[in-house]
Design a protein around this motif. Structure first.
Motif, PDB file in Angstrom:
ATOM      1  N   MET A   1      32.020  41.423 -31.020  1.00 56.19           N
ATOM      2  CA  MET A   1      33.199  40.636 -30.860  1.00 56.19           C
ATOM      3  C   MET A   1      34.104  40.790 -32.091  1.00 56.19           C
ATOM      4  SD  MET A   1      33.564  36.573 -30.113  1.00 56.19           S
ATOM      5  CE  MET A   1      32.738  36.586 -28.560  1.00 56.19           C
ATOM      6  N   LEU A   2      33.495  40.789 -33.278  1.00 61.81           N
ATOM      7  CA  LEU A   2      34.278  40.944 -34.503  1.00 61.81           C
ATOM      8  C   LEU A   2      34.955  42.314 -34.552  1.00 61.81           C
ATOM      9  CD1 LEU A   2      35.122  39.855 -37.294  1.00 61.81           C
ATOM     10  CD2 LEU A   2      33.025  40.860 -38.188  1.00 61.81           C
ATOM     11  N   ALA A   3      34.214  43.345 -34.163  1.00 60.84           N
ATOM     12  CA  ALA A   3      34.777  44.694 -34.172  1.00 60.84           C
ATOM     13  C   ALA A   3      35.964  44.785 -33.223  1.00 60.84           C
ATOM     14  CB  ALA A   3      33.708  45.710 -33.794  1.00 60.84           C
ATOM     15  N   ASP A   4      35.860  44.142 -32.077  1.00 63.94           N
ATOM     16  CA  ASP A   4      36.958  44.153 -31.113  1.00 63.94           C
ATOM     17  C   ASP A   4      38.175  43.419 -31.670  1.00 63.94           C
ATOM     18  OD1 ASP A   4      38.152  44.672 -28.598  1.00 63.94           O
ATOM     19  OD2 ASP A   4      37.751  42.587 -28.021  1.00 63.94           O
ATOM     20  N   GLN A   5      37.957  42.298 -32.324  1.00 62.33           N
ATOM     21  CA  GLN A   5      39.063  41.526 -32.889  1.00 62.33           C
ATOM     22  C   GLN A   5      39.759  42.271 -34.036  1.00 62.33           C
ATOM     23  OE1 GLN A   5      40.361  38.523 -31.869  1.00 62.33           O
ATOM     24  NE2 GLN A   5      39.014  38.770 -30.101  1.00 62.33           N
ATOM     25  N   LEU A   6      38.975  43.027 -34.814  1.00 64.62           N
ATOM     26  CA  LEU A   6      39.533  43.753 -35.951  1.00 64.62           C
ATOM     27  C   LEU A   6      40.063  45.132 -35.580  1.00 64.62           C
ATOM     28  CD1 LEU A   6      36.906  42.879 -38.699  1.00 64.62           C
ATOM     29  CD2 LEU A   6      39.203  41.938 -38.428  1.00 64.62           C
ATOM     30  N   GLY A   7      39.765  45.566 -34.362  1.00 63.06           N
ATOM     31  CA  GLY A   7      40.207  46.889 -33.932  1.00 63.06           C
ATOM     32  C   GLY A   7      39.404  48.010 -34.574  1.00 63.06           C
ATOM     33  N   GLN A   8      38.178  47.732 -34.933  1.00 63.18           N
ATOM     34  CA  GLN A   8      37.287  48.720 -35.556  1.00 63.18           C
ATOM     35  C   GLN A   8      36.133  49.011 -34.607  1.00 63.18           C
ATOM     36  OE1 GLN A   8      37.646  50.043 -38.764  1.00 63.18           O
ATOM     37  NE2 GLN A   8      39.622  49.008 -38.849  1.00 63.18           N
ATOM     38  N   SER A   9      35.438  50.116 -34.871  1.00 63.99           N
ATOM     39  CA  SER A   9      34.245  50.396 -34.081  1.00 63.99           C
ATOM     40  C   SER A   9      33.071  49.606 -34.667  1.00 63.99           C
ATOM     41  CB  SER A   9      33.920  51.894 -34.090  1.00 63.99           C
ATOM     42  OG  SER A   9      33.450  52.291 -35.360  1.00 63.99           O
ATOM     43  N   VAL A  10      32.093  49.367 -33.831  1.00 67.19           N
ATOM     44  CA  VAL A  10      30.914  48.626 -34.279  1.00 67.19           C
ATOM     45  C   VAL A  10      30.190  49.401 -35.371  1.00 67.19           C
ATOM     46  CG1 VAL A  10      28.696  47.668 -33.527  1.00 67.19           C
ATOM     47  CG2 VAL A  10      30.680  47.505 -32.033  1.00 67.19           C
ATOM     48  N   GLY A  11      30.158  50.712 -35.265  1.00 65.28           N
ATOM     49  CA  GLY A  11      29.519  51.541 -36.286  1.00 65.28           C
ATOM     50  C   GLY A  11      30.177  51.381 -37.644  1.00 65.28           C
ATOM     51  N   ASP A  12      31.502  51.284 -37.673  1.00 66.74           N
ATOM     52  CA  ASP A  12      32.210  51.087 -38.940  1.00 66.74           C
ATOM     53  C   ASP A  12      31.879  49.726 -39.549  1.00 66.74           C
ATOM     54  OD1 ASP A  12      33.403  53.555 -38.766  1.00 66.74           O
ATOM     55  OD2 ASP A  12      35.306  52.785 -37.957  1.00 66.74           O
ATOM     56  N   ILE A  13      31.739  48.713 -38.710  1.00 63.11           N
ATOM     57  CA  ILE A  13      31.389  47.375 -39.204  1.00 63.11           C
ATOM     58  C   ILE A  13      29.998  47.408 -39.843  1.00 63.11           C
ATOM     59  CG2 ILE A  13      30.939  44.982 -38.539  1.00 63.11           C
ATOM     60  CD1 ILE A  13      33.890  45.641 -38.397  1.00 63.11           C
ATOM     61  N   TYR A  14      29.029  48.032 -39.164  1.00 61.20           N
ATOM     62  CA  TYR A  14      27.677  48.130 -39.729  1.00 61.20           C
ATOM     63  C   TYR A  14      27.662  48.980 -40.992  1.00 61.20           C
ATOM     64  CZ  TYR A  14      25.282  45.797 -35.899  1.00 61.20           C
ATOM     65  OH  TYR A  14      24.834  44.869 -35.007  1.00 61.20           O
ATOM     66  N   LEU A  15      28.423  50.065 -40.995  1.00 59.96           N
ATOM     67  CA  LEU A  15      28.484  50.936 -42.170  1.00 59.96           C
ATOM     68  C   LEU A  15      29.051  50.199 -43.374  1.00 59.96           C
ATOM     69  CD1 LEU A  15      27.771  53.852 -42.811  1.00 59.96           C
ATOM     70  CD2 LEU A  15      30.115  54.475 -42.279  1.00 59.96           C
ATOM     71  N   GLY A  16      30.016  49.345 -43.155  1.00 61.75           N
ATOM     72  CA  GLY A  16      30.584  48.564 -44.245  1.00 61.75           C
ATOM     73  C   GLY A  16      29.632  47.507 -44.782  1.00 61.75           C
ATOM     74  N   ALA A  17      28.676  47.083 -43.973  1.00 62.82           N
ATOM     75  CA  ALA A  17      27.737  46.050 -44.401  1.00 62.82           C
ATOM     76  C   ALA A  17      26.541  46.618 -45.171  1.00 62.82           C
ATOM     77  CB  ALA A  17      27.236  45.273 -43.192  1.00 62.82           C
ATOM     78  N   ILE A  18      26.270  47.904 -45.039  1.00 67.93           N
ATOM     79  CA  ILE A  18      25.092  48.490 -45.681  1.00 67.93           C
ATOM     80  C   ILE A  18      25.194  48.421 -47.202  1.00 67.93           C
ATOM     81  CG2 ILE A  18      23.872  50.677 -46.075  1.00 67.93           C
ATOM     82  CD1 ILE A  18      24.291  51.312 -43.148  1.00 67.93           C
ATOM     83  N   GLY A  19      26.328  48.788 -47.759  1.00 69.62           N
ATOM     84  CA  GLY A  19      26.485  48.782 -49.215  1.00 69.62           C
ATOM     85  C   GLY A  19      26.315  47.389 -49.807  1.00 69.62           C
ATOM     86  N   ARG A  20      26.913  46.399 -49.168  1.00 67.07           N
ATOM     87  CA  ARG A  20      26.784  45.024 -49.657  1.00 67.07           C
ATOM     88  C   ARG A  20      25.358  44.523 -49.540  1.00 67.07           C
ATOM     89  NH1 ARG A  20      31.972  45.320 -47.610  1.00 67.07           N
ATOM     90  NH2 ARG A  20      33.558  44.479 -49.002  1.00 67.07           N
ATOM     91  N   SER A  21      24.669  44.916 -48.477  1.00 71.55           N
ATOM     92  CA  SER A  21      23.272  44.505 -48.299  1.00 71.55           C
ATOM     93  C   SER A  21      22.384  45.120 -49.377  1.00 71.55           C
ATOM     94  CB  SER A  21      22.768  44.918 -46.923  1.00 71.55           C
ATOM     95  OG  SER A  21      23.539  44.310 -45.919  1.00 71.55           O
TER      96      SER A  21
END
Length: 65
Positions: A1-21
């Motif tokens: 749902m977040l990816a759809d609202q931001l206009g990003q792919s789900v893969g990009d959202i997960y990729l952005g979270a890996i570094g912070r994790s």
């Protein structure tokens, strides 16, 4: 749902979270190592049957795995 609202792919959202994790995990490891070094009485002790001899064999086993 977040990816759809931001206009990003789900893969990009997960990729952005890996570094912070990984950064969070690294900071937690540094905290635990620092606390156990500076205040060992604050850490829970191992039971006597789980303790072993600290030597070259143990250090090599830990570093090589």
């Amino acid at each position: 749902m977040l990816a759809d609202q931001l206009g990003q792919s789900v893969g990009d959202i997960y990729l952005g979270a890996i570094g912070r994790s990984l950064l969070s995990v690294g900071i937690f490891i540094i905290y635990i190592v620092g606390l156990s070094t500076l205040r060992p009485q604050a850490m829970p002790p191992l039971p006597p049957e789980a303790r072993g001899e600290i030597g070259r064999k143990l250090i090599a086993q830990v570093l090589c795995k």
